[in-house]
Design an enzyme around this catalytic site. Structure first.
Site, PDB file in Angstrom:
ATOM      1  N   ASP A  33      13.784  -8.497   5.424  1.00 31.59           N
ATOM      2  CA  ASP A  33      13.513  -7.265   6.383  1.00 31.59           C
ATOM      3  C   ASP A  33      14.946  -6.328   6.416  1.00 31.59           C
ATOM      4  O   ASP A  33      15.930  -7.001   6.720  1.00 31.59           O
ATOM      5  CB  ASP A  33      13.298  -7.929   7.778  1.00 31.59           C
ATOM      6  N   HIS A 102       1.925  -7.916   7.455  1.00 29.44           N
ATOM      7  CA  HIS A 102       3.203  -8.807   7.068  1.00 29.44           C
ATOM      8  C   HIS A 102       3.245  -9.833   7.945  1.00 29.44           C
ATOM      9  O   HIS A 102       3.225  -9.904   8.951  1.00 29.44           O
ATOM     10  CB  HIS A 102       4.184  -7.838   7.123  1.00 29.44           C
ATOM     11  N   PHE A 103       3.852 -11.045   7.289  1.00 28.03           N
ATOM     12  CA  PHE A 103       4.332 -12.140   8.199  1.00 28.03           C
ATOM     13  C   PHE A 103       5.847 -12.040   8.423  1.00 28.03           C
ATOM     14  O   PHE A 103       6.442 -12.102   7.156  1.00 28.03           O
ATOM     15  CB  PHE A 103       3.908 -13.407   7.439  1.00 28.03           C
TER      16      PHE A 103
HETATM   17  P1  5GP Z   1       6.525  -4.866  12.518  1.00 27.71           P
HETATM   18  O1  5GP Z   1       6.898  -4.430  13.843  1.00 27.71           O
HETATM   19  O2  5GP Z   1       5.504  -4.001  12.029  1.00 27.71           O
HETATM   20  O3  5GP Z   1       5.795  -6.301  12.833  1.00 27.71           O
HETATM   21  O4  5GP Z   1       7.575  -5.132  11.529  1.00 27.71           O
HETATM   22  C1  5GP Z   1       7.722  -4.397  10.538  1.00 27.71           C
HETATM   23  C2  5GP Z   1       9.157  -4.686  10.019  1.00 27.71           C
HETATM   24  O5  5GP Z   1       9.380  -4.171   8.918  1.00 27.71           O
HETATM   25  C3  5GP Z   1      10.256  -4.335  10.892  1.00 27.71           C
HETATM   26  O6  5GP Z   1      11.189  -5.613  11.219  1.00 27.71           O
HETATM   27  C4  5GP Z   1      11.224  -3.458  10.164  1.00 27.71           C
HETATM   28  O7  5GP Z   1      12.517  -3.962  10.027  1.00 27.71           O
HETATM   29  C5  5GP Z   1      10.620  -3.739   8.566  1.00 27.71           C
HETATM   30  N1  5GP Z   1      10.822  -2.784   7.922  1.00 27.71           N
HETATM   31  C6  5GP Z   1      10.472  -1.377   8.113  1.00 27.71           C
HETATM   32  N2  5GP Z   1      10.871  -0.556   7.114  1.00 27.71           N
HETATM   33  C7  5GP Z   1      11.040  -1.210   6.115  1.00 27.71           C
HETATM   34  C8  5GP Z   1      11.746  -1.299   4.821  1.00 27.71           C
HETATM   35  O8  5GP Z   1      11.775   0.015   4.276  1.00 27.71           O
HETATM   36  N3  5GP Z   1      12.325  -2.237   3.918  1.00 27.71           N
HETATM   37  C9  5GP Z   1      12.337  -3.290   4.501  1.00 27.71           C
HETATM   38  N4  5GP Z   1      12.972  -4.222   3.969  1.00 27.71           N
HETATM   39  N5  5GP Z   1      11.772  -3.507   5.674  1.00 27.71           N
HETATM   40  C10 5GP Z   1      11.278  -2.716   6.649  1.00 27.71           C
END
Ligand code: 5GP
Ligand code: ZN
Length: 141
Positions: A33, A102-103
């Site tokens: 992440d 995503h997990f």
């Molecule tokens: P959600 O809030 O949707 O469950 O988690 C999304 C996650 O994706 C967040 O923890 C955020 O930091 C991560 N994330 C968002 N954009 C990117 C990216 O471009 N690259 C990576 N490696 N992680 C990302």
């Protein structure tokens, strides 16, 4: 295969934009992440685009989840974490910000300050029985 050009995780899965990949299979990609909650915070995604878990066929879910034990073991070994949370958000209300399933694997250490909000409630009389009945009917339909 759906691969929305605007989806950041689809673009990571195709290699169009970079990420710190840690594991790849034909169907799944795992990577760090970019804004970790903890050292070693990993995301695991299907290569194919699904917005929410319930849209995935069970086989596709299985391709992702079967990798979780190895990933958890590796995280504990490599980061020295004492444990980890697995989190999978569906819908904005749940905290989902990226519209591609995503997990999260979030390493945990004593005193890491991340905490855990588990605000347990009590069912009013009859509600648990009503839910049980309706869920059983829905799941057996
Ligand atoms: P959600 O809030 O949707 O469950 O988690 C999304 C996650 O994706 C967040 O923890 C955020 O930091 C991560 N994330 C968002 N954009 C990117 C990216 O471009 N690259 C990576 N490696 N992680 C990302
Ligand atoms: Zn996507």
């Amino acid at each position: 295969m759906t691969s929305p050009s605007s989806c950041i995780f689809c673009r990571i899965a195709t290699g169009e934009i970079p990420a710190k990949l840690v594991l790849q299979t034909d169907a799944v990609v795992a990577f760090l992440d970019v804004a970790p909650l903890a050292d070693g915070h990993v995301l695991v995604i299907p290569r194919q685009h699904y917005a929410r878990l319930e849209q995935m066929p069970p086989e596709a879910v299985s391709e992702v989840t079967r990798l979780l034990p190895d990933l958890g073991r590796a995280l504990v070994q490599v980061t020295g974490a004492e444990g980890y949370n697995i989190l999978q958000n569906n819908g904005i209300v749940s905290g989902q910000s990226v519209d591609h399933v995503h997990f999260h694997l979030i390493p945990r250490r004593s005193g890491d300050g991340l905490g855990y909000r588990w605000l347990a409630k009590q069912y009013p009389p009859g509600r648990a029985e009503d839910l049980q009945e309706r869920l059983r009917q829905t799941l057996s339909a």
